[in-house]
Motif scaffolding. Structure first.
Motif, PDB file in Angstrom:
ATOM      1  N   VAL A  31       0.804  -1.223   0.000  1.00  0.00           N
ATOM      2  CA  VAL A  31       0.000   0.000   0.000  1.00  0.00           C
ATOM      3  C   VAL A  31       0.835   1.271   0.000  1.00  0.00           C
ATOM      4  O   VAL A  31       0.320   2.347  -0.273  1.00  0.00           O
ATOM      5  CB  VAL A  31      -0.963   0.057   1.213  1.00  0.00           C
ATOM      6  CG1 VAL A  31      -2.072  -0.976   1.047  1.00  0.00           C
ATOM      7  CG2 VAL A  31      -0.229  -0.143   2.531  1.00  0.00           C
ATOM      8  N   SER A  32       2.110   1.135   0.330  1.00  0.00           N
ATOM      9  CA  SER A  32       2.901   2.361   0.466  1.00  0.00           C
ATOM     10  C   SER A  32       4.389   2.038   0.496  1.00  0.00           C
ATOM     11  O   SER A  32       4.795   0.896   0.697  1.00  0.00           O
ATOM     12  CB  SER A  32       2.534   3.092   1.766  1.00  0.00           C
ATOM     13  OG  SER A  32       2.876   2.286   2.884  1.00  0.00           O
ATOM     14  N   LEU A  33       5.164   3.103   0.306  1.00  0.00           N
ATOM     15  CA  LEU A  33       6.590   3.040   0.613  1.00  0.00           C
ATOM     16  C   LEU A  33       6.706   3.340   2.107  1.00  0.00           C
ATOM     17  O   LEU A  33       6.180   4.344   2.581  1.00  0.00           O
ATOM     18  CB  LEU A  33       7.348   4.079  -0.213  1.00  0.00           C
ATOM     19  CG  LEU A  33       8.864   4.091  -0.037  1.00  0.00           C
ATOM     20  CD1 LEU A  33       9.495   2.835  -0.628  1.00  0.00           C
ATOM     21  CD2 LEU A  33       9.467   5.329  -0.701  1.00  0.00           C
ATOM     22  N   GLY A  34       7.374   2.489   2.854  1.00  0.00           N
ATOM     23  CA  GLY A  34       7.397   2.596   4.320  1.00  0.00           C
ATOM     24  C   GLY A  34       8.318   3.684   4.838  1.00  0.00           C
ATOM     25  O   GLY A  34       9.321   4.017   4.205  1.00  0.00           O
ATOM     26  N   ILE A  59       1.081   5.469  -1.735  1.00  0.00           N
ATOM     27  CA  ILE A  59       1.531   6.653  -1.006  1.00  0.00           C
ATOM     28  C   ILE A  59       2.910   6.395  -0.393  1.00  0.00           C
ATOM     29  O   ILE A  59       3.421   5.274  -0.438  1.00  0.00           O
ATOM     30  CB  ILE A  59       0.524   7.066   0.084  1.00  0.00           C
ATOM     31  CG1 ILE A  59       0.404   5.993   1.163  1.00  0.00           C
ATOM     32  CG2 ILE A  59      -0.840   7.358  -0.530  1.00  0.00           C
ATOM     33  CD1 ILE A  59      -0.335   6.482   2.408  1.00  0.00           C
ATOM     34  N   CYS A  60       3.490   7.448   0.172  1.00  0.00           N
ATOM     35  CA  CYS A  60       4.794   7.336   0.832  1.00  0.00           C
ATOM     36  C   CYS A  60       4.649   7.750   2.291  1.00  0.00           C
ATOM     37  O   CYS A  60       4.211   8.859   2.576  1.00  0.00           O
ATOM     38  CB  CYS A  60       5.824   8.226   0.142  1.00  0.00           C
ATOM     39  SG  CYS A  60       6.060   7.830  -1.593  1.00  0.00           S
ATOM     40  N   ASN A  61       5.017   6.851   3.194  1.00  0.00           N
ATOM     41  CA  ASN A  61       4.893   7.136   4.629  1.00  0.00           C
ATOM     42  C   ASN A  61       6.105   7.897   5.132  1.00  0.00           C
ATOM     43  O   ASN A  61       7.239   7.558   4.807  1.00  0.00           O
ATOM     44  CB  ASN A  61       4.782   5.848   5.437  1.00  0.00           C
ATOM     45  CG  ASN A  61       3.597   4.999   5.037  1.00  0.00           C
ATOM     46  OD1 ASN A  61       3.734   3.814   4.752  1.00  0.00           O
ATOM     47  ND2 ASN A  61       2.433   5.601   5.003  1.00  0.00           N
ATOM     48  N   GLY A  62       5.838   8.878   5.975  1.00  0.00           N
ATOM     49  CA  GLY A  62       6.897   9.670   6.563  1.00  0.00           C
ATOM     50  C   GLY A  62       7.380   9.127   7.890  1.00  0.00           C
ATOM     51  O   GLY A  62       6.850   8.162   8.431  1.00  0.00           O
ATOM     52  N   HIS A  63       8.381   9.783   8.415  1.00  0.00           N
ATOM     53  CA  HIS A  63       9.027   9.370   9.683  1.00  0.00           C
ATOM     54  C   HIS A  63       9.819  10.580  10.152  1.00  0.00           C
ATOM     55  O   HIS A  63      11.025  10.547  10.307  1.00  0.00           O
ATOM     56  CB  HIS A  63       9.957   8.176   9.390  1.00  0.00           C
ATOM     57  CG  HIS A  63      10.614   7.583  10.596  1.00  0.00           C
ATOM     58  ND1 HIS A  63      11.871   7.922  10.994  1.00  0.00           N
ATOM     59  CD2 HIS A  63      10.172   6.668  11.481  1.00  0.00           C
ATOM     60  CE1 HIS A  63      12.191   7.228  12.079  1.00  0.00           C
ATOM     61  NE2 HIS A  63      11.177   6.467  12.386  1.00  0.00           N
TER      62      HIS A  63
END
Lengths: 584, 584
Positions: free
Chosen positions: B169-172, B199-203
Motif C-alpha cells: 500500500v505504500s513506501l514505508g 503513497i509514501c509514509n513519513g518518519h
C-alpha cells in the motif's frame, strides 16, 4: 509525475538553499487539511507549492496577495470534455476565470466516433493546457453493444492500456446493466482498474433497493446521477461517494444539499461535477464556482464547500499528492478571492503561472494540431433523401410509441399515441407536439436509420438535427416532416458534423462541429454566438426547450430509461432490447 | 483481489437471486460514510459484505446481533509485525479480541536480517491468517548505509518489485535524512511508489520548520512520529496525515487528541497506529481499541473515533474498496460491541467467519512453515570473549559520550561523563547508572563491535542483551561489566536469537527468538510469561525501566537523535556520521 530534478529543485527551495520562483504574499490561506483559515504566503518553485506559510522565504518574484483568500483550484469530478462543443485548447478561457483547474474527464464521445486513436488525438495538448485533464477511462464504447452502430470502440485491451496511463484515475461511469448482468468484459474492466489502484465510477441512474446494492457490490465507488437527497443518502449509506451534478440539463445541487444541511450529513464523501454543460452556460452561470457558492448560500460552511470542490475529490480519486490542496509538492493551482461567502476567483494561478487577472484569462492556448482524419468522420450511406425517413404503416391510423421528454431531466417516459397513416407512411402530429425522431448512421458502415416519435420539442414546422447523439454519435434528427429532416442531415454531412435547423426544405441555420462531428475549433465567443443564434432560430419555428441541442443529443441514449433510439431502432432501456416502434 | 466468480456470487446474492451465507440480524450499524448509527442487519456472501441493511434478504445462516453496535474492523496504520516477538500466525489471538483486523505492516526487521527472501518467508501464511496484512514497503534496508552492517538489504529494484504487489500500500517510513540529502536512490523509490498509485509514509522525528517543509515536498504523505499536538498540527497544515501512535514506549495519543478536542481540528486526516507494542501490553492494555476508547474519553465523539480507526485509514492508504467500512463489496470484518462509549469488541467476524466469541479467540492459526535458514541467522565472529568489550582509554580518567534515555520516548540526549580508566579500559559506573553499551555484528560478516555508554537502565550488576536492535538487528548489550556482556552474547548465539540477562558470569534468564533472531513460534501466553519473567529478573539486578528489551532494541537506532550505536561505532544522528566514543 514530477521529475527527479524538479523534485530536487523543490526540496532545495524548501530548505531555503535556493530562492522560490514566486511568492504570493499576504494571503489568507484556506487550509483544506485542517479546515482552518489563517494568514500565510504561498511559496512556489518548479510550478509546485513549496509551502503556504512561506513568509520567511526569499523569492525571485513576489506578488502582493492584498489580504485575499487563497484557495486550491477547483476540481470537476466528472465531465465529458468532448461535450462542451469547444476543443480542449480553447476551453481554458471558460474554465480558468471560474477557478476550475482540474477536469476529471471521460472522453467517451470521441472514442465512440474514432476509437483509441481519436481518444489519444483529443488529448494531444494535455501537457500544454492551462488546466489538468485526468482521465476517467471510458468503460463502455459502445454503450449498448448490439443495439447501436458506433464509429470506434474500446475493447477490454484498450481500456486496460489506458487505465495504466499515469493520467488515468478511474474506470469511467459503468452502466448498471453491465454489472447487474454480470458480463465478464465489464467485470474484468473493474478488476483491472482495482488492480492498478484506480477507482471505478458509477452511473446508477434511478437504481434503488437490491439493484443498487448489487451495483455497489460490483465495485463501483461513486455515483453522479443522484437527483435528490434521498438518492444521495442511499449511495452514501452503501459506501459510495456522491458526485453532485449541476450541468446544463441535469440540476441536482439544491435538492441534495438541502438534505445535507438539514441532516448535518458527514460531507467528506461529497464532491461536485458538471457532467455536461454547454459553454454559454459556463460563461453566464459559472462552473464549479457556481456550485461552491450555491452550496454556501444553501448553508454549507464556506471551508466545507471548498473542501467538497477540492480535497474531497482529490482523495476520492487518489490524486491528493498532485492537486486539491495548497500543500507542499502539489501543483501550484491557486485561486485568490476577496470574499469567502461569495467566491469570485478573480486571480488564478496554474502551475505557478498567473492565467487569470482580474477575472480575465491571460494564459495561452496551445496550437491545434489534430490529424486530418479527425475532420472527416461523417460518411452517410442514407439519410439525404426524404424517403429514407418514411415509417411504413398499414391502414389509416397507427398506434406508436413516443419518447416523452422530462423537463430538466435526462430520463424520459414511454407513452403511446395514435397517428395518421398517409400514403403508407405514419406521420407526425405537430399540433400535439409529436414529432418524428430518427437516428441516421453516420460512420459509413451500414446506412441504418432508426425511426420513432418524440414529444416535447414544440416545433410547429421544420426539423433540427445534431451529430452529437449520445453515445454512438450518429446523426439524430427530430422534425415535423421528412423533407426538412433530410435537409438537416445533408447539411450536417456538408459540415462534417454540427447542428442544423431546416424548414420548408431549406436550411435556416447551421453550426459546424468538424472535430469528430463533436467539437469546434472556433473561439469560445464564436461558438456561444452560434449556439445562441441557432437556439433563436429553433424558437422561431415553435421550439420551447431552453437547450434543444443538449436535449436532442441525449434523447436517443439507449441506457437512460424509459426509451432510447439508435440507428438500429427503438430501445427498451430497462429490458436492454430493441422493440418495434409500433404498439403491438 | 476478488475473483470473477466471487464477484458474481456477491452480485447474485445482492440481487436476492441466491441466499446470503450469513446474516447478522438486529444490529446498530455504525456507518462511517454517513457518520450515523441506525438499526440494520449485516448481509455476508463469499466473505464480503453484501449490505449492512439486509433485513429483507434470505440467508443460509442467521445470527442474532442482540441489538449490539456493529463496527468495521480496526486498522493499525503502521506497525512492525516483526517487532511483536510473536510470529504472524500466532498474533491473531492477541489482535482479534481487540478488534484489529488490518495491520499495515512494514516488515523491515526481517528484511534487515534476511533480505527479500526473509521478507517473503515471513508473509508465507498471509492469505490464511485471521487478519489482513498490507505492506508498507521497507524503504531503507539498511537504514544507515555505511554506518552499520546488516544481514540483508532491499535495493531499489527489490523495493520496486514489492511495491508492485497488490498487498503493498505504500513506501514505508522514509528517513528524512535521505530526502533532505536528495539521494537519488530514495527519491526514485518515492517516484516508483507514486507511479504505482501508492503513497509514501513519513518518519519525521522532531523535524520542524524548513526541514519539515522540504520533507513534505519530498512527497511524504504522513507522519507517525508526532509527539504532541503542535507537531501533529504542523504536519496537517502541510497536507500530511497524522498517524497517531501509542506503542509500548512511544505514547503520543493524549497530547495530540487533547489539542484536537480543544481546537475542534478537522479529523479526517487523523488515524491510529501502534508502531511497536509488545504482546504483554497488547494483552493487558489493548491495541487500536485502546486508542479508540481513550479518544472517546478525551472527548472525541464515538463515531468520529471509529472513523479514525477505520475509514480515515482506509482512504489514506487507498484501500477503502477492501476494508474500513461495512459497505458492499468490502471484506466482512465486523466487530459487535455492546457500548459505543466504551467499545469492547466481544464478538468479531473476519472475512465473514466468527473468530472471536465473547472475547475469546476461536479462529485457527495456520501451520508454521518457515525455511530452515530463517532459524540460523546468528553467526558471531567476535563477542563471546570479555576482552572483546574493552574500550581502551589512556590515563586514569576519560571523558566519553553517553546516550541518555528519555522516559517514554524514542529519542535520547547526548551527554558526556568522566569515567575511570582501569588497566587501559574505560569502565562503566553503575553508581551513576552509566553502563557500557555494545553492538556486536551477528550476521557472520565482519565481527565488528561498537562500544559506547548509556544512562537509564538502572542495573547495579550484570548485563542484558537482545538480538533485536533496530534496524540492523545485530546483538545489542548493556552491562556493568565485560564478562556478563560476553555471557549474554554467547547465550543469544546458542539460542540463535533472543534476549538474555547475565550476572556474575552466569546467564540468569533467557528467552529464545529463533525466527530471524526476532520472533518466537511459542504460543502468545508462553512468550508473555517469558517476557514477564525476564523483566522480573532485570528488576532483580536493579533495573528500573518498564520495558527494558523494547528500550534496548531502540537505543542504538542510528536514525533517531541525538545518538545511535551500531557495530561500526557511535553515530551522531543529525550529522549522519560516525563519531568517537570519546569527547575530543
Amino acid at each position: 509525475m514530477i521529475s527527479l530534478s524538479e523534485r530536487k529543485d523543490l526540496i532545495r527551495a524548501a530548505l531555503g538553499e535556493v530562492p522560490l520562483d514566486l511568492k504570493i504574499d499576504n494571503v489568507q490561506v484556506v487550509n483544506v487539511y485542517t479546515g482552518t483559515v489563517e494568514f500565510g504566503a504561498i511559496g512556489i518553485k518548479a510550478g509546485r507549492i513549496v509551502t503556504p506559510y512561506a513568509a520567511d522565504y526569499k523569492s525571485a518574484e513576489i506578488v502582493d496577495g492584498g489580504g485575499k483568500y487563497a484557495l486550491p483550484g477547483f476540481i470537476d469530478t466528472h465531465v465529458h470534455l468532448d461535450s462542451t462543443l469547444v476543443i480542449p485548447e480553447n476551453l481554458s478561457q471558460l474554465l480558468l476565470p471560474r477557478g476550475t483547474t482540474v477536469m476529471l474527464s471521460d472522453p467517451m464521445e470521441i472514442a465512440n466516433v474514432a476509437g483509441l486513436p481519436g481518444f489519444k488525438a483529443l488529448l494531444r495538448s494535455r501537457d500544454e493546457l492551462s488546466y489538468h485533464i485526468f482521465l476517467e477511462v471510458s468503460s463502455r464504447v459502445p454503450t449498448a453493444p448490439g443495439l447501436e452502430t458506433t464509429g470506434g470502440e474500446l475493447n477490454l485491451q484498450d481500456v486496460c492500456e489506458i487505465l495504466a496511463w499515469p493520467e488515468a484515475v478511474s474506470l469511467g461511469e459503468l452502466d448498471p446493466s453491465k454489472v447487474l448482468g454480470m458480463r465478464d468484459e465489464y467485470l474484468l474492466k473493474i478488476e483491472a482498474a482495482q488492480r492498478l489502484g484506480k477507482i471505478c465510477n458509477g452511473h446508477a441512474v434511478g437504481r434503488v433497493g437490491k439493484e443498487l446494492v448489487a451495483y455497489a457490490c460490483g465495485g463501483l465507488a461513486d455515483d453522479h446521477e443522484c437527483v435528490d437527497y434521498e438518492e444521495a443518502l442511499s449511495r452514501l449509506k452503501l459506501g459510495m461517494a456522491v458526485l453532485i451534478r449541476e450541468g446544463s440539463t441535469e440540476r441536482n445541487l439544491d435538492l441534495i444539499l438541502n438534505g445535507v444541511v438539514r441532516d448535518g450529513t458527514y460531507s467528506h464523501h461529497l464532491m461536485f461535477c458538471t457532467d455536461d454543460k454547454h459553454p454559454d452556460e459556463i460563461l453566464e452561470e459559472g462552473h464549479i464556482d457556481y456550485m461552491v457558492n450555491r452550496a454556501i448560500e444553501l448553508g454549507i460552511p464556506p471551508v466545507q464547500a471548498v473542501q467538497m470542490a477540492t480535497i474531497n475529490a482529490a482523495k476520492h480519486f487518489r490524486i491528493e499528492h498532485l492537486v486539491g490542496s495548497l500543500s507542499p509538492g502539489r501543483w501550484a493551482d491557486i485561486l485568490l478571492a476577496e470574499d469567502l461567502q461569495q467566491i469570485v476567483p478573480g486571480n488564478v494561478f496554474f502551475k505557478g503561472k498567473q492565467v487569470v487577472e482580474d477575472g480575465r484569462y491571460i494564459g495561452s492556448n496551445p496550437e491545434v494540431d489534430y490529424p486530418a482524419w479527425l475532420y472527416e468522420t461523417v460518411t452517410l450511406k442514407a439519410g439525404k433523401n426524404p424517403a429514407d425517413y418514411i415509417l411504413e404503416g398499414n391502414g389509416k391510423r397507427a398506434q406508436v410509441w413516443v419518447i416523452d421528454l422530462f423537463p430538466d431531466q435526462i430520463i424520459n417516459t414511454k407513452i403511446s399515441a395514435e397517428l395518421e397513416v398517409v400514403e403508407g407512411s405514419v406521420i407526425p402530429d405537430p399540433a400535439r407536439d409529436i414529432l418524428k425522431l430518427a437516428v441516421v448512421e453516420r460512420h459509413g458502415k451500414n446506412g441504418n436509420i432508426g425511426i420513432t416519435f418524440v414529444k416535447g420539442f414544440g416545433l410547429k414546422n421544420g426539423a433540427l438535427a445534431s451529430s452529437i447523439a449520445h453515445d454512438h454519435h450518429n446523426i439524430i434528427v427530430a422534425g415535423t416532416n421528412d423533407r426538412d429532416m433530410a435537409a438537416c442531415t445533408a447539411a450536417i454531412e456538408d459540415m462534417q458534423g454540427g447542428f442544423a435547423i431546416a424548414s420548408d426544405g431549406k436550411v435556416l441555420e447551421q453550426m459546424a462541429l468538424p472535430i469528430g462531428g463533436l467539437l469546434s475549433e472556433e473561439p469560445v465567443e464564436e461558438i456561444i454566438n452560434s449556439l445562441e443564434e441557432i437556439n433563436r432560430v429553433y424558437q422561431n419555428i415553435g421550439g420551447t426547450l431552453p437547450a434543444p441541442f443538449m436535449t436532442i443529443s441525449f434523447i436517443g441514449l439507449p441506457t437512460v430509461p424509459d426509451l432510447g433510439l439508435t440507428d438500429k431502432g427503438l430501445v427498451d432501456v430497462l429490458k436492454h432490447t430493441l422493440i418495434s416502434s409500433f404498439v403491438e
